[in-house]
Scaffold this motif. Structure first.
Motif, mmCIF file in Angstrom:
data_model
loop_
_atom_site.group_PDB
_atom_site.id
_atom_site.type_symbol
_atom_site.label_atom_id
_atom_site.label_comp_id
_atom_site.label_asym_id
_atom_site.label_seq_id
_atom_site.Cartn_x
_atom_site.Cartn_y
_atom_site.Cartn_z
ATOM 1 N N GLU A 114 0.824 -1.201 -0.015
ATOM 2 C CA GLU A 114 -0.037 -0.064 0.063
ATOM 3 C C GLU A 114 0.808 1.250 0.012
ATOM 4 O O GLU A 114 0.392 2.306 -0.602
ATOM 5 C CB GLU A 114 -0.802 -0.105 1.015
ATOM 6 N N ILE A 115 2.038 1.255 0.511
ATOM 7 C CA ILE A 115 3.028 2.355 0.616
ATOM 8 C C ILE A 115 3.885 2.136 -0.498
ATOM 9 O O ILE A 115 5.095 2.846 -0.140
ATOM 10 C CB ILE A 115 3.372 2.616 2.019
ATOM 11 N N SER A 116 3.949 1.236 -1.451
ATOM 12 C CA SER A 116 4.979 0.883 -2.310
ATOM 13 C C SER A 116 4.462 1.130 -3.860
ATOM 14 O O SER A 116 4.965 0.658 -4.621
ATOM 15 C CB SER A 116 5.650 -0.239 -2.311
ATOM 16 N N GLN A 117 3.403 1.662 -3.934
ATOM 17 C CA GLN A 117 2.770 1.967 -5.295
ATOM 18 C C GLN A 117 3.429 2.377 -6.373
ATOM 19 O O GLN A 117 3.334 2.149 -7.393
ATOM 20 C CB GLN A 117 1.323 2.386 -5.333
ATOM 21 N N GLY A 118 4.264 3.306 -6.062
ATOM 22 C CA GLY A 118 5.311 4.047 -7.094
ATOM 23 C C GLY A 118 6.119 3.243 -7.568
ATOM 24 O O GLY A 118 6.276 2.991 -8.909
ATOM 25 N N ARG A 119 6.862 2.566 -6.921
ATOM 26 C CA ARG A 119 7.993 1.620 -7.244
ATOM 27 C C ARG A 119 7.239 0.480 -7.879
ATOM 28 O O ARG A 119 8.002 -0.158 -8.740
ATOM 29 C CB ARG A 119 8.934 1.489 -6.190
ATOM 30 N N LEU A 120 6.377 -0.164 -7.135
ATOM 31 C CA LEU A 120 5.535 -1.290 -7.893
ATOM 32 C C LEU A 120 5.309 -1.152 -9.156
ATOM 33 O O LEU A 120 5.603 -1.979 -10.250
ATOM 34 C CB LEU A 120 4.491 -1.596 -6.979
ATOM 35 N N GLU A 121 4.758 -0.034 -9.515
ATOM 36 C CA GLU A 121 4.378 0.485 -11.011
ATOM 37 C C GLU A 121 5.556 0.559 -11.790
ATOM 38 O O GLU A 121 5.616 -0.044 -12.886
ATOM 39 C CB GLU A 121 3.585 1.749 -10.869
ATOM 40 N N PRO A 897 -5.113 0.560 5.569
ATOM 41 C CA PRO A 897 -4.910 2.078 5.595
ATOM 42 C C PRO A 897 -5.901 2.954 5.020
ATOM 43 O O PRO A 897 -6.982 2.355 4.083
ATOM 44 C CB PRO A 897 -3.678 2.450 4.921
ATOM 45 N N HIS A 898 -6.382 4.210 5.526
ATOM 46 C CA HIS A 898 -7.403 4.848 5.116
ATOM 47 C C HIS A 898 -7.144 5.875 3.949
ATOM 48 O O HIS A 898 -6.051 6.654 4.154
ATOM 49 C CB HIS A 898 -7.968 5.719 6.282
ATOM 50 N N THR A 899 -7.432 5.799 2.971
ATOM 51 C CA THR A 899 -7.071 6.703 1.706
ATOM 52 C C THR A 899 -7.828 8.026 1.953
ATOM 53 O O THR A 899 -8.727 8.289 2.647
ATOM 54 C CB THR A 899 -7.509 6.022 0.464
ATOM 55 N N ALA A 900 -7.468 9.004 1.085
ATOM 56 C CA ALA A 900 -7.905 10.343 1.093
ATOM 57 C C ALA A 900 -9.247 10.320 0.588
ATOM 58 O O ALA A 900 -10.081 10.697 1.051
ATOM 59 C CB ALA A 900 -7.226 11.324 0.154
ATOM 60 N N PRO A 932 -1.892 5.681 -1.268
ATOM 61 C CA PRO A 932 -2.720 5.875 -2.559
ATOM 62 C C PRO A 932 -3.817 4.894 -2.758
ATOM 63 O O PRO A 932 -4.931 4.805 -3.588
ATOM 64 C CB PRO A 932 -1.576 5.885 -3.588
ATOM 65 N N VAL A 933 -3.656 3.573 -2.039
ATOM 66 C CA VAL A 933 -4.817 2.577 -2.090
ATOM 67 C C VAL A 933 -4.949 2.170 -0.724
ATOM 68 O O VAL A 933 -4.218 2.250 0.414
ATOM 69 C CB VAL A 933 -4.238 1.371 -3.150
#
Length: 957
Positions: A114-121, A897-900, A932-933
């Motif tokens: 959930e806190i790695s979406q950038g590098r996973l993409e 986690p709670h997203t915006a 982000p998710v």
């Protein structure tokens, strides 16, 4: 006016507690000094008697000047050596915003997706790029280097091809020499047969398990492999092709030629030469092999709101989970370099990549025409970028003439010279090569011949292998052509992640501490980054001096006689150490010694390298207090006395304590004729206090990406040097690029110095800290861990403690009773920590239902208190579940986690307030990180494996 920082200031900037912080922390623990704390925690009989004999600490400015002086001793040249390493151009927007950007290089392996979406993409882009270019449907998210990737492919073929598992593995003689050496070394340890042969002449007789081919070959030759692969399959053999990704923009891909597996590296995609590494290797496989694929695999699942989300798939393949059942010892990958390579493809797109490949091929064809016109004969008329030229008796003279003109060529033997063109090759470079061959009398004539020749017909790829299928059709490879677009894309992805540049990452066993800017600064200097690993030794004096000095300093720190920095991951260091023990026993005629004892408290990676080194793993029990069960140890030694090869122990143990009996364990194993392997994963709790080579170890591996400040890079690069006692020095890894590296052991990496490119980081750290600073770092790591343990113990009991009720550099928080009472799991706590702006601590290792916390010496008291406050607040929410305020399923823990998007939704409908969800502590209101998710469904993703970029419409809702 510039103020010169004091030497003490360097260590002070690295170590978190300052002012009276340490005094306050010691008061909490009941000690009046750090010395008293260390004396209580660390067993007296392992303590070193004298300070480390290291050069005096240097300031940042002095160390950078020292590095400039070392770099100046390297000779930058036009690198046309080839042999797996090629000239490339790193787009500045990628260099500046990935390699030199802490938002990317300080990230951890994406186990918390959930806190790695950038590098996973970014890694999914890498997989998609590899899949498209190789023509195979599944690719992993990087391996270490091409040679070890080929070795992994050989093992994959052997375990997948059960009907022919005992057959030979046949290697094409046109494979890269270092690949052949590494594969043969892997086979030697495991006892299976490997043979190299010219496969263009047909397959060998007899039972064959698998074949490995090169495209293009090291000679430069390009020819179709479809017939050879088909012939192999008729005899039950699987086929692997080691392929150049840039060439595959023009050449029929391995998948279309019938290959089961493709391997190689992505160095040509903007990754500097780095004196041999790190690059990002790859492996792609046909359908049906994905669940046997080694290393990491990024896949697509969905979060709690149904939004597509990335995560690591099939995680049970991770070697620290499979332990003695592991089929690979891959742990660290090359994630940061894979991100760079993927973004090179995103930036250039399919048209740009093809244009670069066509230019590389055109330059080779031009040079071929000039040399042929001067009467030189080529070994092959079909090639992509590499020419092998026949020069009877003249190879040494021609390469010397080229070097005098600033160009490095490859002297294959006395009669052949190899030349490889690259992205940075110019017409001027071709003219210099023509001059060196004597194809022109003057520089002007050479330039004129090059200009006149052009990419002449009659040379090149041939028509039967020209690629006809498309690749990189996903919109991501067409949407970021301008630097502005690329810059914003990289920033957008980085902002989705939670890296060390934003927050403390309190990961036990992984040591996420400061990676100082001054330590990082030199790695992209051309004098370090542009050096070919096979450049003449006299051109690499600066590199060799730096490496020798770092090895000497590591020897002093560990108390061992010799060090090799060749292993390019901690797991490879373990493997190299076990090979050294294996070869030592063989040299003494003790062929039967093949049993490796591994306590249950050892580091999770230990068992897999032991298996791959041909050892039989026997587990030693661990009682409730986390120590080694001496009765079981004695029984296991007694049952295996004649076969005992080694014991692998982790010190301090993975339970986070200094076992007081370590010398007793070492003595018992030595008395039975075994060797002692002390895993150095936790060396940051020993540096300056105790030396494993002096309290019973025969060999250790170290993690430069942990103790010595090389950043984790989102899952690599790593460096895992192996340190050995005097009697094991002859068995340190040999050089894979040398046909017979006399007096050395089995090579474990493609290049002699592994991931050399990142070594200046650790050299700078050790040089700036000095003996006193390094020792202070260790002492403060102990202080921080014990402070956190003490403050949290009443909320989350600390599972294991050692002498005086103290821990070492990390502590394990036991949530099992809370889970039994409330249903709240350690995983729930990990996800809830995201809402507090923290990366979770290590989850479920080494004990299921726990969290392992390592604050490191870099955490200041304010940051430690912020983490402690978060954990106490979470304990309050667990108490709310216990008190019936809401069920665990309805709790902010389970729904984290709670997203915006969730927080502003018009249909909240939860049993707790929006403020509790996203601002559980008042301090979060000023600087809030939103995942982000939401929570990702990993199980659904594993059932429906998607491992390439999903279409944009998948994200519309």
């Amino acid at each position: 006016m510039t103020v010169q920082p004091t030497i003490a200031a360097v260590a002070d900037r690295h170590i978190g507690p300052r002012g009276n912080d340490a005094e306050l922390m010691l008061k909490q623990l009941g000690y009046d000094s750090l010395d008293a704390l260390v004396d209580s925690a660390v067993p007296a009989d392992i303590r070193q008697s004298a300070p480390l004999a290291l050069p005096a600490a240097r300031s940042e400015a002095e160390v950078l000047a020292d590095l400039r002086a070392l770099a100046a001793k390297n000779v930058t040249a036009v690198q046309m050596i080839g042999q797996g390493y090629y000239d490339t151009i790193t787009p500045p927007v990628i260099r500046r915003n990935i390699v030199e950007n802490p938002a990317w290089y300080t990230a951890y392996t994406p186990y918390q997706p959930e806190i790695s979406q950038g590098r996973l993409e970014a890694l999914l882009n890498f997989q998609t790029m590899v899949e498209d270019l190789t023509g195979l449907p599944i690719a992993n998210a990087s391996l270490l280097d091409e040679a070890t990737a080929a070795a992994e492919a050989v093992l994959l073929m052997r375990r997948s091809n059960k009907a022919h598992a005992e057959g030979r593995t046949v290697l094409d003689a046109d494979l890269l020499p270092q690949t052949i050496a590494v594969v043969k070394g892997r086979a030697k340890a495991l006892g299976f047969e490997v043979q190299a042969a010219d496969l263009s002449a047909g397959l060998l007789e007899g039972d064959i398990s698998g074949i490995v081919l090169q495209q293009p070959g090291v000679s430069g030759r390009v020819y179709g492999h479809a017939g050879t692969i088909a012939a192999g399959k008729e005899r039950g053999a699987m086929g692997t092709v080691a392929a150049d990704l840039l060439a595959l923009t023009l050449i029929t891909p391995p998948g279309e030629q019938g290959a089961d597996i493709a391997v190689g590296n992505s160095q040509r995609f903007g990754v500097p030469l780095f004196f041999g590494g790190p690059p990002a290797a790859y492996m792609a496989v046909r359908k049906g092999l994905e669940r046997s694929l080694p290393a990491r695999l990024v896949g697509v699942s969905k979060d709690s709101a149904g939004t597509p989300a990335y995560r690591l798939a099939l995680q049970t393949r991770e070697q620290h989970i499979r332990r003695e059942k592991a089929t690979s010892n891959i742990c660290t990958a090359q994630a940061l370099l894979a991100v760079c390579a993927s973004m090179y493809a995103v930036y250039h797109g399919p048209e740009g990549l093809k244009a670069i490949a066509q230019k590389v091929n055109a330059d080779a064809r031009t040079l071929a025409a000039v040399l042929a016109g001067a009467g030189f004969e080529l070994v092959s008329d079909t090639f992509f970028d590499t020419l092998t030229v026949k020069v009877p008796g003249r190879a040494e003279g021609i390469t010397a003439a080229a070097e005098a003109r600033g160009v490095n060529l490859r002297a294959i033997d006395a009669d052949h010279v190899g030349i490889s063109t690259g992205e940075g090759t110019t017409a001027g470079h071709l003219a210099l090569v023509a001059e060196a061959f004597g194809a022109a009398a003057t520089a002007e004539e050479a330039a004129a011949k090059v200009a006149a020749a052009g990419p002449a017909a009659g040379f090149g790829l041939g028509t039967d292998l020209q690629r006809t299928t498309s690749y990189l059709q996903h919109p991501v490879f067409h949407s970021h052509r301008s630097e502005t677009q690329m810059l914003r894309y990289l920033r957008r992805l980085a902002d989705r992640d939670l890296a060390l540049g934003r927050t403390m990452i309190p990961l036990g066993s992984c040591t996420m501490k400061l990676n100082a800017t001054a330590e990082m600064e030199s790695i992209t200097w051309p004098e370090f980054a542009s050096i070919h690993p096979f450049a003449p030794k006299h051109q690499t004096a600066g590199w060799r001096e730096l490496i020798a000095d770092l090895e000497a300093r590591l020897s002093e720190i560990t108390g061992y006689a010799g060090v090799s920095i060749q292993p390019n991951a901690g797991s490879q260091g373990e493997y190299a150490g076990l090979l050294a023990i294996r070869d030592y026993h063989l040299s003494r005629g003790d062929d039967q010694r093949d049993v490796c004892l591994i306590p249950a408290s050892a580091h999770g990676t230990n068992a897999a390298p032991a298996v791959l080194a041909g050892r039989q793993v026997v587990v030693v029990a661990t009682p409730a207090d986390g120590t080694i069960d001496h009765a079981d140890l004695a029984a296991k030694i007694g049952a295996n006395r004649d076969r005992l090869s080694a014991i692998m122990i982790t010190y301090p143990s993975s339970h986070g304590v200094y076992d007081a009996d370590v010398r007793q364990v070492c003595d018992a194993v030595h008395a039975a004729g075994g060797q002692v392997y002390i895993d150095g994963a936790n060396l940051n709790a020993l540096v300056g206090l105790a030396q494993p080579g002096r309290f019973g170890g025969d060999v250790s591996h170290l993690n430069l990406h942990k103790t010595f400040c090389i950043p984790h890079g989102g899952g690599g690069p790593g460096v895992g040097p192996v340190a050995v006692a005097e009697h094991l020095v002859p068995f340190l890894p040999g050089n894979a690029a040398v046909a017979a590296d006399e007096g050395k052991g089995i090579p474990v990496s493609a290049s002699e110095f592994g991931s050399a490119g990142v070594l200046p980081i650790s050299w700078a750290y050790v040089a700036m800290m000095g003996a006193e600073g390094l020792t202070s770092a260790t002492r403060n790591a102990l202080l921080a861990a014990n402070y956190v343990a003490s403050r949290l113990n009443e909320h989350f009991p600390v599972l294991y403690t050692g002498q005086a009720g103290l821990v070492a550099h990390e502590c394990i928080l036991d949530l099992r009773e809370l889970t039994a009472a409330t249903g709240v799991t350690a995983g729930d706590v990990a996800k809830r920590l995201i809402d507090y702006g923290f990366h979770a601590s290590t989850l479920a290792f080494p004990v299921a239902g726990t969290l392992m916390v390592e604050p490191t010496e870099s955490g200041d008291l304010g940051e430690l208190e912020r983490f402690i406050d978060a954990m106490i607040s979470i304990k309050g929410e667990i108490d709310q579940v216990a008190g019936g305020d809401f069920t665990v399923e309805e709790s902010p823990l389970r729904l984290a986690p709670h997203t915006a998007a969730a927080a502003i939704s018009s249909s909240w409908g939860r049993k707790y307030s929006r403020e509790q969800a996203v601002f559980p502590l008042p301090s979060l209101k000023m600087d809030k990180y939103f995942a982000p998710v939401g929570r990702i469904d990993g199980t659904a993703g594993d059932r429906n494996l998607i491992c390439s970029c999903p279409p944009p419409e998948a994200f519309e809702n």
